[in-house]
Every structure is written in structure tokens, then in C-alpha cells.
Design an enzyme around this catalytic site. Structure first.
Site, PDB file in Angstrom:
ATOM      1  N   HIS A  28     -56.147  81.830 -14.486  1.00  0.00           N
ATOM      2  CA  HIS A  28     -57.392  82.381 -13.958  1.00  0.00           C
ATOM      3  C   HIS A  28     -58.550  82.277 -14.944  1.00  0.00           C
ATOM      4  O   HIS A  28     -59.715  82.273 -14.535  1.00  0.00           O
ATOM      5  CB  HIS A  28     -57.195  83.846 -13.551  1.00  0.00           C
TER       6      HIS A  28
ATOM      7  N   HIS B  49     -63.274  94.835 -21.429  1.00  0.00           N
ATOM      8  CA  HIS B  49     -62.263  95.248 -20.452  1.00  0.00           C
ATOM      9  C   HIS B  49     -60.943  95.485 -21.160  1.00  0.00           C
ATOM     10  O   HIS B  49     -60.720  95.006 -22.270  1.00  0.00           O
ATOM     11  CB  HIS B  49     -62.084  94.227 -19.322  1.00  0.00           C
TER      12      HIS B  49
END
Length: 274
Positions: A123, A187
Site C-alpha cells: 500500500h 500516525h
């Protein structure tokens, strides 16, 4: 001599395709429009190859074999690794001649990157390419940076690697090359802090890039990345691009800390150096 036609950076997170509608529609659409903008700007450059700077999320490598830098020199790359991404599986064309040239030039510059002829793209590369609408459009050279497990290359080392990459690209005999770095911003992955962002870190990092200069963003990240979650280590990918841009000022297209996507979403480009 090859031309570096454009240098871009964008965040990546798998939930942008797997949970596309998680954020409020206005925030989702504003971010997605900027991915489309980056794709359109890269397409307008009509590059002969696209260098992708990202990281491997323990799909191709694991903790017992995790190179600091790895260059893909395959004729094609299978993708995506994660079947739940909601991205079609495909084969992306590679540019093995350019990849091999970069490998040799970097080794002559004092770096010792690994190389691979069988990378599968996850990804980290596929989500940005898909959202930008350019997956499979240009031959790619994937470059993976260890942002997962210490010992990781220092922030300044990533900038230096990028500067050596710049020289290597320009030493290629012909063609037009674009660069897309992907990763971050703040994150956390797999911890109780998932969804908690550090927008102060993100904005200060972007401001440091905007101010130009070769090491300001690297020094800020080195001292503060530990406050922004384990996924923020991916700013190393941006710093490789900062080195390729030779410290030229960055233009931020968009920033939004989208907790529904678990990530501070940033996108932009470096001013073209002469």
C-alpha cells in the site's frame, strides 16, 4: 544527461482506499482532489520513468533481513500485496536499466544499497498511485527505505542519500524522470494510540521543508519524530526527496490531520532546481 522533471511527496495509508468514506465528505474530497492534482501534474510532465520512494511494511523484508535502502531493478512489479486494499491487482512496468544505473552510481558515491529483482508493491506505493490515477502509466523504479525497525538511517543520512540519488539520476544518459516520495505523516500503527495524531509535528515539519535549506527538516524530524507515532518515521522518505531537490523550498498543496484515516495527510511538491 537525464532531467529531473518534478519532485512530489504525499502521505500514504491503506485506509484511504479500504475505508475511503470514513472521514466527513468535505475533508475526504478535499484530500482526494489533491492526490488527483499530483497525478495530473506528474502526467503532464510525461516522464520516461517515475522513481517511487517509500518503505516496505514487512512484506518483502522482515526483521531478520531489513536493508536501510533497497533499489528495485526488475522489469515489472506485482501489486498490491494486501488483498483488502480495494485496488485492482496488476503488473506495473519497471525500468531495470535506470534502476541498475542508480545502484552502480550510489555504490560509487559511498552508499551500499541493497537491490531486488522481485519486489511486490504494497500500500505504501499502490495507494498513492491509485488515488493519483497513474498506476501503471509510467515505468517505475521503487526505492525502499527502512522506516520500520531500528537501526534506521538517520534523517540526515536520508537527505544525503537523496543528494547522491540526484547526482545519479542526472548522470543517466537520457530521459526525463519524476520523483514521488510517499509516507507519513504523523500516525501510529498497531498501538493503543492509533488515530491519535500530532498535527504540531506535521505542520512544523512541512514549514521546515517550505523554508528550504538542506538539513532543517531533517534536524527537526530527528529531534521530534518520537512524538508523532511510529508511522511518522516514514518522513525519511520525504527527506530522500528533499535531498533529490537539493534543499529547494517545498510547496504544501494540502494538509489535514484526518483521524478517521489514522494519519496526518500531507501533499506537495518541491520547486524545480535549475
Amino acid at each position: 544527461m537525464a532531467e529531473i522533471a518534478g519532485i512530489f511527496a504525499v502521505s500514504h495509508t491503506p485506509v484511504m482506499t479500504n475505508m475511503r468514506d470514513a472521514p466527513a465528505p468535505d475533508r475526504r474530497d478535499a484530500a482526494l482532489r489533491q492526490f488527483e492534482r499530483v497525478g495530473q501534474e506528474i502526467a503532464a510532465l510525461q516522464p520516461d520513468a517515475l522513481i517511487l520512494v517509500s518503505d516496505d511494511h514487512l512484506h518483502n523484508f522482515f526483521l531478520n533481513n531489513l536493508p536501510s535502502f533497497c533499489i528495485g531493478i526488475a522489469p515489472s512489479y506485482a501489486s498490491p500485496m494486501e488483498g483488502w486494499l480495494k485496488i485492482p491487482k496488476q503488473e506495473l512496468p519497471g525500468d531495470p536499466a535506470l534502476g541498475a544505473h542508480l545502484l552502480r552510481a550510489l555504490m560509487n558515491s559511498g552508499f551500499d544499497p541493497s537491490f531486488s529483482m522481485e519486489l511486490t508493491l504494497d500500500h505504501g506505493m499502490m495507494t498513492p498511485l491509485d488515488l493519483a490515477g497513474i498506476a501503471g502509466t509510467f515505468p517505475i523504479v521503487p526505492i525502499l527505505v527502512n522506516t520500520v525497525q531500528p537501526p534506521m538511517p538517520t534523517m540526515r543520512r536520508c537527505v544525503s542519500f537523496g543528494r547522491a540519488l540526484r547526482d545519479a539520476i542526472k548522470a543517466y544518459p537520457t530521459g526525463k524522470v519524476a520523483v514521488l516520495a510517499t509516507g507519513g505523516l504523523s500516525h501510529d500503527v498497531g498501538t493503543p494510540r492509533m488515530g491519535q495524531l500530532n498535527e504540531t509535528f506535521d505542520r512544523e515539519f512541512l514549514l521546515a521543508l517550505e523554508g528550504g535549506g538542506i538539513d532543517a527538516a531533517a534536524d527537526y524530524a530527528e529531534g521530534s519524530v518520537n512524538t508523532a507515532g511510529n508511522g511518522a518515521e516514514e518522513v525519511r522518505n520525504w527527506l530522500v526527496a528533499q535531498g533529490i531537490a537539493d534543499g529547494a523550498p517545498f510547496t504544501t498543496y494540502h494538509y489535514d490531520g484526518i483521524s478517521a484515516w489514522y494519519t496526518g495527510i500531507g501533499l506537495g511538491t518541491w520547486q524545480r532546481a535549475a
